[in-house]
Scaffold this motif. Structure first.
Motif, mmCIF file in Angstrom:
data_model
loop_
_atom_site.group_PDB
_atom_site.id
_atom_site.type_symbol
_atom_site.label_atom_id
_atom_site.label_comp_id
_atom_site.label_asym_id
_atom_site.label_seq_id
_atom_site.Cartn_x
_atom_site.Cartn_y
_atom_site.Cartn_z
ATOM 1 N N LEU A 94 0.820 -1.217 0.000
ATOM 2 C CA LEU A 94 0.000 0.000 0.000
ATOM 3 C C LEU A 94 0.854 1.266 0.000
ATOM 4 C CD1 LEU A 94 -2.829 -1.043 2.482
ATOM 5 C CD2 LEU A 94 -3.016 -0.753 0.002
ATOM 6 N N PHE A 95 2.021 1.192 0.618
ATOM 7 C CA PHE A 95 2.938 2.342 0.624
ATOM 8 C C PHE A 95 3.383 2.680 -0.800
ATOM 9 C CE2 PHE A 95 7.451 3.736 0.721
ATOM 10 C CZ PHE A 95 7.269 4.981 1.302
ATOM 11 N N ILE A 96 3.821 1.669 -1.545
ATOM 12 C CA ILE A 96 4.241 1.916 -2.927
ATOM 13 C C ILE A 96 3.033 2.273 -3.795
ATOM 14 C CG2 ILE A 96 5.385 0.930 -4.946
ATOM 15 C CD1 ILE A 96 7.247 1.554 -2.650
ATOM 16 N N PHE A 97 1.881 1.668 -3.507
ATOM 17 C CA PHE A 97 0.658 2.018 -4.232
ATOM 18 C C PHE A 97 0.353 3.506 -4.074
ATOM 19 C CE2 PHE A 97 -3.968 2.713 -3.945
ATOM 20 C CZ PHE A 97 -4.355 2.334 -5.230
ATOM 21 N N GLY A 98 0.500 4.005 -2.841
ATOM 22 C CA GLY A 98 0.258 5.421 -2.596
ATOM 23 C C GLY A 98 1.238 6.309 -3.351
ATOM 24 N N LEU A 99 2.537 5.935 -3.312
ATOM 25 C CA LEU A 99 3.535 6.698 -4.063
ATOM 26 C C LEU A 99 3.243 6.652 -5.554
ATOM 27 C CD1 LEU A 99 6.919 5.738 -2.328
ATOM 28 C CD2 LEU A 99 5.611 7.841 -2.079
ATOM 29 N N ASP A 100 2.806 5.487 -6.031
ATOM 30 C CA ASP A 100 2.514 5.311 -7.452
ATOM 31 C C ASP A 100 1.367 6.215 -7.892
ATOM 32 O OD1 ASP A 100 3.022 3.511 -9.892
ATOM 33 O OD2 ASP A 100 0.861 3.297 -9.632
ATOM 34 N N LYS A 101 0.399 6.418 -7.015
ATOM 35 C CA LYS A 101 -0.749 7.248 -7.359
ATOM 36 C C LYS A 101 -0.439 8.739 -7.241
ATOM 37 C CE LYS A 101 -3.635 4.018 -8.345
ATOM 38 N NZ LYS A 101 -4.052 3.849 -9.760
#
Length: 274
Positions: A94-101
């Motif tokens: 979820l951390f990388i998902f947030g950065l990705d978004k």
């Protein structure tokens, strides 16, 4: 290997993580320097290199990170040993998902209208570099966390296994540096700038490595979560970025073979030195 292991142990986990991640960055630099020797790179080789990168990250996520996380949790969380690994893994993804978004970026083989993250007028080159930078954060974090785990005396994790992970990450960083620099060169960027941007993408690894090592030795109870966090972050990158990039052309089979090769190499390194 034993003398290197002893040397890094004497330095302590933070300095050891810094040296190890500087090594992984240096191999990215060497890979990017290939832009001075070659005029072009076939799309097939590009996809094989990216596949190799994904294979190394997949194997490292399990053998170097998730397995030690579960092993540690079996002692500290009897009956629910799956919980820290599950929570940490989800948090990392979820951390990388947030950065990705949030972070504007563009994957290497994607068109300009396929930019991800917040909308921006930034140049395509900048967006490409940001994409690879996001890719490298979990790699540096994983190396740092593993050195911290070795320092804390986690069963099954030694300085040798942390070194093996750094070697595996470094080996996949070499073709990755080339795979970043060459597309920039094809777009008309000068050789020097292509080289500079290619190596710059991995500068974040030493920063993430030091943060990961410092976190787990300062707050030891987070160790099983931190190991799984790094694994979740890497798996997200592989599935969301690396694999899709290798499947956008006619080289899908050789790209998968590259992934298998990277997976086997990282597995052998971890089992042999872990």
């Amino acid at each position: 290997m034993e003398s290197l292991e002893n040397y890094l142990r004497e330095l302590g986990p933070i300095y050891a993580a810094l040296i190890a991640t500087l090594f992984t960055w240096f191999l990215t630099l060497l890979g990017a320097s290939m832009v001075f020797l070659f005029r072009s790179m076939s799309r097939a080789w590009h996809d094989v290199m990216l596949g190799f990168t994904g294979g190394v990250m997949l194997a490292a996520s399990f053998w170097s990170l998730l397995a030690p996380s579960i092993s540690l949790a079996e002692k500290e969380y009897p009956g629910i040993s799956w919980m820290p690994a599950a929570v940490g893994f989800l948090a990392g993804a979820l951390f990388i998902f947030g950065l990705d978004k949030l972070a504007p970026h563009l994957h290497i083989n994607f068109k300009e209208n396929e930019t991800e993250g917040l909308k921006t007028n930034w140049h395509k080159t900048t967006l490409l570099i940001l994409a690879i930078t996001l890719h490298n954060i979990p790699e540096g974090l994983a190396v740092g966390v593993l050195f911290g785990a070795a320092h804390n005396g986690l069963d099954g994790v030694t300085y040798a296994s942390a070194i093996a992970l750094a070697i595996g990450i470094g080996l996949q960083n070499f073709p990755e540096g080339f795979a970043v620099a060459m597309p920039l060169r094809r777009q008309g960027v000068s050789r020097m700038k292509s080289f500079g941007y290619g190596q710059l993408s991995a500068v974040v690894e030493p920063i993430a490595g030091v943060i990961g090592a410092a976190a787990v030795i300062t707050v030891q109870p987070i160790l099983p979560y931190a190991l799984a966090f790094a694994a979740g972050a890497m798996i997200f990158v592989v599935v969301e970025e690396v694999i899709p990039e290798t499947q956008r052309d006619k080289n899908t089979d050789v790209a998968v073979l590259g992934l298998i090769g990277g997976f086997v190499l990282m597995m052998v390194l971890d089992v042999a030195f872990g």
